[in-house]
Motif scaffolding. Structure first.
Motif, PDB file in Angstrom:
ATOM      1  N   LEU A  94      30.130 -38.252 -18.306  1.00  0.00           N
ATOM      2  CA  LEU A  94      29.064 -37.506 -19.192  1.00  0.00           C
ATOM      3  C   LEU A  94      29.526 -36.095 -19.173  1.00  0.00           C
ATOM      4  O   LEU A  94      30.252 -35.363 -18.398  1.00  0.00           O
ATOM      5  N   CYS A  95      29.649 -35.325 -20.418  1.00  0.00           N
ATOM      6  CA  CYS A  95      29.790 -33.975 -20.640  1.00  0.00           C
ATOM      7  C   CYS A  95      28.664 -33.275 -19.899  1.00  0.00           C
ATOM      8  O   CYS A  95      27.347 -33.306 -19.995  1.00  0.00           O
ATOM      9  N   PHE A  98      26.202 -31.503 -22.128  1.00  0.00           N
ATOM     10  CA  PHE A  98      25.337 -32.314 -22.767  1.00  0.00           C
ATOM     11  C   PHE A  98      24.084 -32.430 -21.936  1.00  0.00           C
ATOM     12  O   PHE A  98      22.895 -32.661 -22.265  1.00  0.00           O
ATOM     13  N   CYS A 103      25.351 -28.513 -25.201  1.00  0.00           N
ATOM     14  CA  CYS A 103      26.785 -28.618 -25.833  1.00  0.00           C
ATOM     15  C   CYS A 103      26.695 -28.359 -27.263  1.00  0.00           C
ATOM     16  O   CYS A 103      25.942 -29.066 -27.984  1.00  0.00           O
ATOM     17  N   CYS A 109      32.805 -33.341 -29.440  1.00  0.00           N
ATOM     18  CA  CYS A 109      33.033 -33.139 -28.293  1.00  0.00           C
ATOM     19  C   CYS A 109      34.027 -34.153 -27.462  1.00  0.00           C
ATOM     20  O   CYS A 109      33.879 -35.264 -27.800  1.00  0.00           O
ATOM     21  N   HIS A 113      29.260 -38.497 -24.688  1.00  0.00           N
ATOM     22  CA  HIS A 113      27.832 -38.126 -24.624  1.00  0.00           C
ATOM     23  C   HIS A 113      26.987 -39.326 -24.719  1.00  0.00           C
ATOM     24  O   HIS A 113      25.960 -39.287 -24.916  1.00  0.00           O
ATOM     25  N   SER A 114      27.532 -40.556 -24.274  1.00  0.00           N
ATOM     26  CA  SER A 114      26.904 -41.874 -24.360  1.00  0.00           C
ATOM     27  C   SER A 114      26.577 -42.477 -23.044  1.00  0.00           C
ATOM     28  O   SER A 114      27.499 -42.464 -21.971  1.00  0.00           O
ATOM     29  N   GLU A 134      16.878 -40.424 -21.841  1.00  0.00           N
ATOM     30  CA  GLU A 134      17.820 -39.491 -21.452  1.00  0.00           C
ATOM     31  C   GLU A 134      17.299 -38.128 -21.083  1.00  0.00           C
ATOM     32  O   GLU A 134      18.158 -37.580 -20.007  1.00  0.00           O
TER      33      GLU A 134
END
Length: 469
Positions: A94-95, A98, A103, A109, A113-114, A134
């Motif tokens: 993951l970022c 984020f 972000c 990006c 992000h998932s 999330e």
């Protein structure tokens, strides 16, 4: 119990990651999922899921104090490798921005992000976090993953200057905030000479949402509770630091070994002229005595092929035999004191201990992680960070086409660490040994740093003179 644990985690993460016991009880009583509150005690004693800061309100019968603070905990972390470089590991792909809520690249990006990717979905299932939203998951990660929050500067928190004893003043990459304030135990309040806001360090929180910035105090406090630091100072505003653990009391002082320690004999760390010190327990069972030939013992210990400091086939035998597997000398316990691990400090700290992690090949050779030429997802540095975070952890990683689980804790009480092939169940021994530093190396490093320091002072003085003229 599993249902109750999931519900407790969700409730805590919906409430800034923590609640007092009485508040948590009230929330559980209102839940509409049919989970029995009677299971709460079992959940609270699950050290892997929950951390508790004990309250002050006493209750009869040894029950949990209602004002105790309950904090959500997890060993799940973000993967530290760049996007596309990691095939499979035990970290979320993951970022980080984020996760921190800020972000600005959105769908463009280059970092994931998932949460629904097969890799991330599998990890969430394994850690029992698949039902968290999330927002709940990100709250949990923020207060648990040490790589997401800037570290509090320990040097700012001691010394009398406006920046404490920190030499980097406004260019420091660590947070200049009163540590006791973040831990919730600053006794000086508004009279404290350390700042109680993060405004001066906002550049360190790039990628954080405004909501998370407003909640930084709670996030840091939760982090310190999880790490067992809340209520215990890492540094002291008016005197020498107090040790948090036996390990810290047995740590060699970096300031003394470099030049001088302002706390002198009051320092809680060991003052010694080398970044290592070998000692044997005296017959009285209390006193530790220096072992002779420390350099030779250290040199042998730094070699992963050596099980002891004595080789019967060597022409130049060391006079004593230190068994590295049992850490004994003539059946008496032996210990090795050390400077702090290099992963705990920035590169400008000199004479920290660089720990190297090795695995044993079929032919008997010891190979350093990340240096064997194969496609592996772990290095000595990443393993050292994980080991210091949790010495009982099991880490899954990939090397080439094979997957392994690395065990910091040996089988059935054994001290031997090992990695196991997940498909074939074969095991290989692993070892953690320091990079060897001789007394001559220590002197050379200190002279080199003194030279750089003099050049820096000379350059600064020259700049001041040019301004005056």
């Amino acid at each position: 119990l599993t249902e109750c644990t999931l519900l407790v985690n969700a409730i805590l993460c919906d409430n800034d990651g923590c609640l007092e016991v009485r508040q948590l009880n009230a929330k559980l009583a209102q839940n509409s999922f049919g989970v029995k509150v009677a299971n709460l005690r079992s959940v609270l004693f699950d050290d892997g899921k929950i951390a508790i800061r004990e309250g002050r309100q006493r209750v009869p019968g040894g029950n949990i104090r209602p004002d105790s603070l309950v904090v959500a905990k997890t060993s799940l972390r973000l993967c530290q490798r760049k996007a596309g470089e990691c095939g499979h590991c035990d970290g979320l792909h993951l970022c980080r921005y984020f996760v921190c809520g800020g972000c600005t690249f959105g769908p463009k990006c280059k970092n994931p992000h998932s949460l629904a990717s097969p890799h991330n979905a599998d990890l969430l299932q394994r850690f029992g976090l698949q039902d968290l939203t999330e927002k709940q998951l990100f709250q949990l990660l923020l207060q648990n993953d040490p790589f997401l929050l800037p570290e509090v500067c320990p040097h700012y928190n001691k010394g009398d200057g406006p920046f404490g004893s920190c030499r980097y003043t406004t260019s420091c990459t660590k947070l200049h905030v009163c540590l006791h304030f973040l831990q919730g135990d600053c006794r000086y309040g508004s009279r404290c000479k350390r700042t109680h806001t993060v405004q001066q360090g906002m550049k360190l929180f790039k990628g954080f949402s405004q909501e998370n910035i407003q909640n930084l105090y709670k996030i840091y406090r939760n982090k310190f509770i999880i790490n067992g630091q809340c209520g215990q100072s890492l540094t002291n505003s008016v005197g020498p630091s107090k040790p948090n653990s036996e390990g810290e009391r047995n740590e060699i002082c970096l300031y003394n070994i470099r030049k001088s320690c302002s706390f002198k004999e009051k320092c809680v760390r060991v003052h010694w002229n080398l970044p290592y010190k070998w000692e044997v327990l005296h017959r009285d069972g209390v006193t530790w005595k220096d072992l002779p030939c420390m350099e030779e013992i250290e040199k042998a210990y730094s070699d992963p092929t050596c099980n002891s400091s004595w080789d019967p086939l060597s022409a130049s035998n060391i006079k004593q035999h230190v068994d590295f597997k049992t850490m004994t000398y003539k059946e008496s316990p032996v210990r090795r004191l050390s400077t702090a691990s290099s992963v705990l400090h920035p590169p400008h700290f000199i004479l920290t201990t660089q720990w190297i992690w090795y695995w044993k090949e079929d032919n008997g050779l010891w190979i350093e992680y990340g240096q064997g030429g194969g496609d592996t997802t772990v290095t000595s540095e990443t393993l050292e960070k994980m080991y210091l975070a949790d010495k009982d952890a099991e880490i899954t990683f990939q090397a080439g086409k094979h997957q392994y689980t690395l065990h910091f804790k040996g089988d059935e009480g054994s001290q031997t660490m090992f990695q196991q092939n997940l498909k074939y169940k074969t095991k290989r021994e692993i070892r953690r040994r320091p990079r060897f530093v001789s007394p001559q190396d220590v002197n050379d490093i200190k002279r080199y740093c003194a030279l750089l320091n003099n050049i820096w002072k000379f350059a600064n003085q020259g700049a001041k003179n040019r301004v005056l003229h």
